[in-house]
Design an enzyme around this catalytic site. Structure first.
Site, PDB file in Angstrom:
ATOM      1  N   VAL A 140       2.952  -6.008   3.249  1.00 40.19           N
ATOM      2  CA  VAL A 140       2.640  -7.269   4.360  1.00 40.19           C
ATOM      3  C   VAL A 140       3.174  -8.420   3.527  1.00 40.19           C
ATOM      4  CG1 VAL A 140       0.780  -8.893   4.810  1.00 40.19           C
ATOM      5  CG2 VAL A 140       0.273  -6.347   4.669  1.00 40.19           C
ATOM      6  N   ASP A 150     -13.085   2.706   8.710  1.00 43.16           N
ATOM      7  CA  ASP A 150     -13.004   2.476   7.256  1.00 43.16           C
ATOM      8  C   ASP A 150     -13.330   1.079   6.878  1.00 43.16           C
ATOM      9  OD1 ASP A 150     -11.748   2.796   4.812  1.00 43.16           O
ATOM     10  OD2 ASP A 150      -9.509   2.380   5.364  1.00 43.16           O
ATOM     11  N   GLY A 201       2.719   1.016   3.508  1.00 39.78           N
ATOM     12  CA  GLY A 201       3.374  -0.093   4.167  1.00 39.78           C
ATOM     13  C   GLY A 201       3.277  -1.305   3.210  1.00 39.78           C
ATOM     14  N   GLY A 240       0.710  -1.128  -0.065  1.00 39.73           N
ATOM     15  CA  GLY A 240      -0.122   0.012  -0.079  1.00 39.73           C
ATOM     16  C   GLY A 240       0.798   1.269   0.145  1.00 39.73           C
ATOM     17  N   GLY A 241       0.331   2.266  -0.081  1.00 40.05           N
ATOM     18  CA  GLY A 241       1.101   3.662  -0.020  1.00 40.05           C
ATOM     19  C   GLY A 241       1.994   3.825   1.279  1.00 40.05           C
ATOM     20  N   LYS A 252       3.543  -7.276   8.774  1.00 39.51           N
ATOM     21  CA  LYS A 252       3.238  -5.999   8.321  1.00 39.51           C
ATOM     22  C   LYS A 252       4.179  -4.866   8.675  1.00 39.51           C
ATOM     23  CE  LYS A 252      -0.665  -2.889   7.924  1.00 39.51           C
ATOM     24  NZ  LYS A 252      -2.230  -2.582   8.299  1.00 39.51           N
TER      25      LYS A 252
END
Length: 419
Positions: free
Chosen positions: A25, A130, A23, A20-21, A40
């Protein structure tokens, strides 16, 4: 991060699972316990110092929650990478696909499982903030796991949804109106997001129920439609709790009203008054003058009946073909009677064959009266032959009966009883 490196002295990183932006995994092996885990990492600490605080908050939040549909935290720590600290979180490795791409046997049951998780989270005084398909993992056994608690907050320390720079905590497409207005998120905000997710999965439209087109909204059966309408209400106080959502989603669908169930007074008035008024109009119109013939005027009922009772050429002056006159006369009365009967029979749970029978009666009526009105009259042999107002009133009443049926059918399809 790179394949083969070891963090925490025991977790050997093997395969990238997602990025992701802020992080990544990775799948890793716990050398101490010999099990596979998910690690993560926060990779955006240098650019966004807030990311580290969010990451630490996620670790504490997950560690405080115990639920079969919340990912389990095994360990946490900080590793050195490129001469900078790299926070990491070790979690159970889930075998599944996010709900963005996963196929589920029942959208409603999956939604109930997510509602169960949210009820547990809200009971712990935590708001996820979220909820979206990308944060719901669907496992092969049907378990729905709620993920990514990075922006979850304890409701004693809730902040505004938007930062001073205009960045939102959450995904705007699934955010409740109060969140988009910059107000604090509440458990009702999570319920709204789950409602949008369910509407999207059921209809393909990422909208509140109130904003769906009527034909799309009517495709959702009751009582589910009413529940989703409450979940996606613009007013937070009108939304049910997550626990209530889970209970209602698992409730069996309301069966159609059984035959023989007594109608209420309002239902009787709505279903019987329009056809009764039309029937009275027909009774009046049929005895009005329908056709002028010399010194006397035939009532409308005689105008139609004479086609059957006295089909001689000199008497049936309106017909080119006596046989067609008989057929269309009978068809007109049968069609009118069927339209009135089907108007009475329309109910909120009327099935397609029943509705189509009414439209079949409409077509029969229009064909028969249309043939009579266009193929025979006016054949004026002399100035005394004329169509009187009774015939035209009969046509007008029939048009009113057809309009009543179409209106009631459309209303019946759009309106369903509330739970």
């Amino acid at each position: 991060m790179r394949e083969g490196m070891t963090v925490g002295g025991r977790y050997r990183v093997e395969r990238l699972l997602g990025r992701g932006g802020l992080g990544e995994v990775w799948e890793a092996v716990d050398a101490t316990l010999g099990r596979r885990v998910a690690v993560k990492f926060v990779t955006g600490v240098r650019q966004y110092p807030e990311a580290a605080r969010r990451f630490a908050r996620e670790a504490r939040t997950l560690a405080a929650l115990r639920h079969g549909s919340i990912v389990t935290v095994h360990d946490a720590g900080t590793a050195e990478h490129d001469e900078q600290p790299l926070p990491y979180l070790v979690m159970e490795l889930l075998d599944g696909v996010t709900w963005e791409f996963a196929h589920v046997e029942s959208v409603v049951e999956t939604g109930a499982r997510v509602a169960d998780v949210l009820a547990h989270v809200h009971e712990a005084r935590i708001v996820h903030r979220d909820v979206k398909p990308a944060n719901i993992m669907v496992c092969p056994d049907g378990r729905a796991v709620l993920m990514d608690f990075g922006i979850a907050r304890d409701d004693d320390s809730l902040t505004r949804t938007a930062t001073a720079t205009g960045r939102y905590f959450g995904t705007p497409a699934y955010m409740a109106p109060e969140q988009l207005q910059g107000r604090a998120a509440t458990p009702a905000s999570d319920v709204y997001a789950l409602g949008i997710v369910l509407v999207e999965k059921l209809t393909g439209h990422r909208l509140p129920v109130a904003q769906l087109m009527p034909q799309v909204r009517s495709a959702i059966g009751e009582p589910l439609r009413s529940l989703l309408a409450r979940m996606t209400s613009a007013q937070p106080e009108q939304r049910p709790s997550a626990a209530e959502c889970a209970e209602q989603l698992r409730a069996p669908a309301r069966p159609a009203t059984p035959r023989g169930t007594p109608m209420t007074r309002a239902e009787k008035r709505e279903r019987l008054v329009p056809p009764a008024v039309l029937l009275v109009l027909y009774a009046i119109v049929l005895f009005l003058p329908g056709y002028g013939d010399g010194d006397w005027s035939r009532p409308v009922i005689r105008f139609f009946a004479i086609q059957i009772l006295e089909p001689e050429e000199d008497d049936v002056i309106l017909w080119n073909d006596s046989a067609w006159g008989v057929v269309t006369t009978l068809g007109a009365f049968v069609g009118v009677a069927a339209v009135l009967a089907m108007t009475v029979a329309l109910a909120p749970h009327a099935r397609l064959p029943q509705r189509l029978a009414g439209y079949g009666a409409v077509l029969l009526t229009v064909f028969c009266l249309g043939w009579q009105a266009t193929s025979s009259p006016p054949h004026y042999d002399d100035i005394t032959d004329q169509l009187f107002y009774g015939t035209w009133l009969f046509y007008l009443t029939t048009a009113l009966a057809i309009a009543t049926y179409v209106y009631r059918d459309r209303r019946t399809r759009r309106t369903s009883p509330q739970p």
